[in-house]
Scaffold this motif. Structure first.
Motif, PDB file in Angstrom:
ATOM      1  N   LYS A 115       0.827  -1.213   0.000  1.00  0.00           N
ATOM      2  CA  LYS A 115       0.000   0.000   0.000  1.00  0.00           C
ATOM      3  C   LYS A 115       0.860   1.261   0.000  1.00  0.00           C
ATOM      4  N   LEU A 116       1.916   1.257   0.814  1.00  0.00           N
ATOM      5  CA  LEU A 116       2.807   2.419   0.858  1.00  0.00           C
ATOM      6  C   LEU A 116       3.368   2.743  -0.522  1.00  0.00           C
ATOM      7  N   VAL A 117       3.862   1.714  -1.192  1.00  0.00           N
ATOM      8  CA  VAL A 117       4.541   1.930  -2.471  1.00  0.00           C
ATOM      9  C   VAL A 117       3.556   2.349  -3.557  1.00  0.00           C
ATOM     10  N   ILE A 118       2.425   1.682  -3.626  1.00  0.00           N
ATOM     11  CA  ILE A 118       1.429   2.029  -4.649  1.00  0.00           C
ATOM     12  C   ILE A 118       0.917   3.450  -4.432  1.00  0.00           C
ATOM     13  N   ASP A 119       0.575   3.767  -3.186  1.00  0.00           N
ATOM     14  CA  ASP A 119       0.059   5.113  -2.895  1.00  0.00           C
ATOM     15  C   ASP A 119       1.124   6.179  -3.151  1.00  0.00           C
ATOM     16  N   ALA A 120       2.346   5.909  -2.720  1.00  0.00           N
ATOM     17  CA  ALA A 120       3.426   6.888  -2.905  1.00  0.00           C
ATOM     18  C   ALA A 120       3.709   7.119  -4.382  1.00  0.00           C
ATOM     19  N   THR A 121       3.700   6.048  -5.164  1.00  0.00           N
ATOM     20  CA  THR A 121       3.923   6.183  -6.608  1.00  0.00           C
ATOM     21  C   THR A 121       2.823   7.023  -7.245  1.00  0.00           C
ATOM     22  N   ASN A 122       1.586   6.730  -6.888  1.00  0.00           N
ATOM     23  CA  ASN A 122       0.454   7.470  -7.459  1.00  0.00           C
ATOM     24  C   ASN A 122       0.465   8.941  -7.060  1.00  0.00           C
ATOM     25  N   LEU A 123       0.994   9.234  -5.878  1.00  0.00           N
ATOM     26  CA  LEU A 123       1.019  10.618  -5.389  1.00  0.00           C
ATOM     27  C   LEU A 123       2.217  11.403  -5.916  1.00  0.00           C
ATOM     28  N   GLY A 124       3.206  10.704  -6.508  1.00  0.00           N
ATOM     29  CA  GLY A 124       4.305  11.428  -7.136  1.00  0.00           C
ATOM     30  C   GLY A 124       5.684  11.234  -6.550  1.00  0.00           C
ATOM     31  N   VAL A 125       5.852  10.296  -5.620  1.00  0.00           N
ATOM     32  CA  VAL A 125       7.209   9.985  -5.151  1.00  0.00           C
ATOM     33  C   VAL A 125       8.021   9.475  -6.339  1.00  0.00           C
ATOM     34  N   GLU A 126       9.255   9.931  -6.456  1.00  0.00           N
ATOM     35  CA  GLU A 126      10.035   9.660  -7.667  1.00  0.00           C
ATOM     36  C   GLU A 126      11.121   8.602  -7.488  1.00  0.00           C
TER      37      GLU A 126
END
Length: 334
Positions: free
Chosen positions: A48-59
């Protein structure tokens, strides 16, 4: 503010390694986040952390773990952004964690730095971001200069401490060493694939095929820093406006070390299995000293090097990003 970098620790006991990353990211003024999540004990949280972070713009993601260090690979399974693995010395010198991080199957790439090298992970993250952010690029240059000055001051302190009767203290001191003058060519593509020998051709071709499919401009060259030392420096001075380098080499893996010494761009290393099943090249690529990271992929795994290149360039190029996602999520059997 959405952070550009997310650091995920497999355990809070890895805090000391994470602090090395934090120190560098603060110096580079790159916003970051830190979480603790285990690939084995809290797998759903990692996902969940990775999917959400990717969708929110973590690079960029930095995964820090020891022992059966599957965390960076678990992160890479759920994102198309670059994942930097930091193996931690939890047992047997950290070799178990190093192999777990670096030997990932295609197309789930983890670009791995040396054991306990949280600092190099953050520098590599900075180099990735600097590929499209001029302010970070300038701070990377300043940081590299700090490491250079640290070597110089260390030499001075050491020389002052030696009191031998026959020690020639003033020999070749105060020299102004000639700096390499960069004469960058305007037509340099985004990626330079650099192999030290024609025997690395098959791996080089695997890289090129994937770059073609992601529509990434590249150039493939064979040149050795050992056999063609002067030509190598001249070559690098002209190609230094590429966005990243992929260095392919076996044995001592000097190609990767020489490239990273002459550029501040991200360097992805592909160790080749010429001797010792490639373990010599793997260990020398990954375990670079502080300040000069080589993001290393698995032995002979040129395809994962191409995936990492796509992940890096896809941050700022939508076409490359979509092509990468197609390969990674829909056609992994290419």
């Amino acid at each position: 503010m959405v952070p550009k970098v997310m650091i995920i620790l497999g355990s809070a006991s890895d805090k000391e390694i994470a602090e090395k990353s934090i120190k560098i990211l603060e110096k580079l003024q790159i916003p970051y986040s830190l979480k603790v999540a285990s690939a084995h004990r809290t797998h759903d949280k990692v996902k969940k952390l990775v999917i959400d972070a990717t969708n929110l713009g973590v690079e960029v993601f930095i995964g820090i773990a020891g022992l059966a260090a599957h965390l960076p690979g678990a992160i890479a399974a759920y994102t198309h952004r670059p994942v930097i693995g930091v193996p931690v010395d939890g047992a047997i010198g950290g070799l178990d964690a190093l192999y777990a991080c670096v030997q990932m199957p295609f197309p789930t790439a983890v670009t791995t730095v040396g054991i306990n090298r949280g600092d190099n992970a953050a520098i590599l993250a900075g180099e990735i971001i600097a590929s499209y952010d001029d302010a970070v690029k300038e701070r990377i240059s300043d940081l590299r200069l700090e490491y250079q000055e640290k070597v110089e001051s260390g030499e001075k302190e050491l020389i002052e401490s030696i009191e031998g009767e026959f020690f020639q203290k003033d020999f070749l001191t105060g020299e102004n060493y000639e700096k390499i003058e960069f004469k960058e060519l305007p037509d340099t593509p985004d990626v330079i694939i650099l192999a030290g020998s024609y025997s690395d051709m098959e791996i080089s071709k695997n890289v090129a095929i994937l770059l073609e499919r992601m529509q990434i401009e590249y150039k493939l060259d064979y040149i050795s820093p050992i056999r063609h030392a002067k030509d190598f420096e001249s070559y690098m001075s002209k190609r230094n406006n590429a966005k990243l380098f992929i260095a392919i080499s076996g044995l001592s893996a000097l190609v990767a070390g020489s490239v990273v010494a002459l550029t501040e761009k991200p360097v992805i290393g592909v160790p080749c299995s010429k001797k010792l099943d490639g373990q010599d090249a793997l260990l020398t690529m990954a375990n670079m000293p502080p300040g000069v990271p080589v993001g290393t992929v698995g032995i002979d795994n040129g395809r994962n090097a191409a995936i990492v290149a796509g992940e890096i360039l896809g941050i700022s190029n939508k076409t490359i990003e979509e092509n990468l996602k197609w390969i990674k999520y829909e056609n992994a059997d290419l």
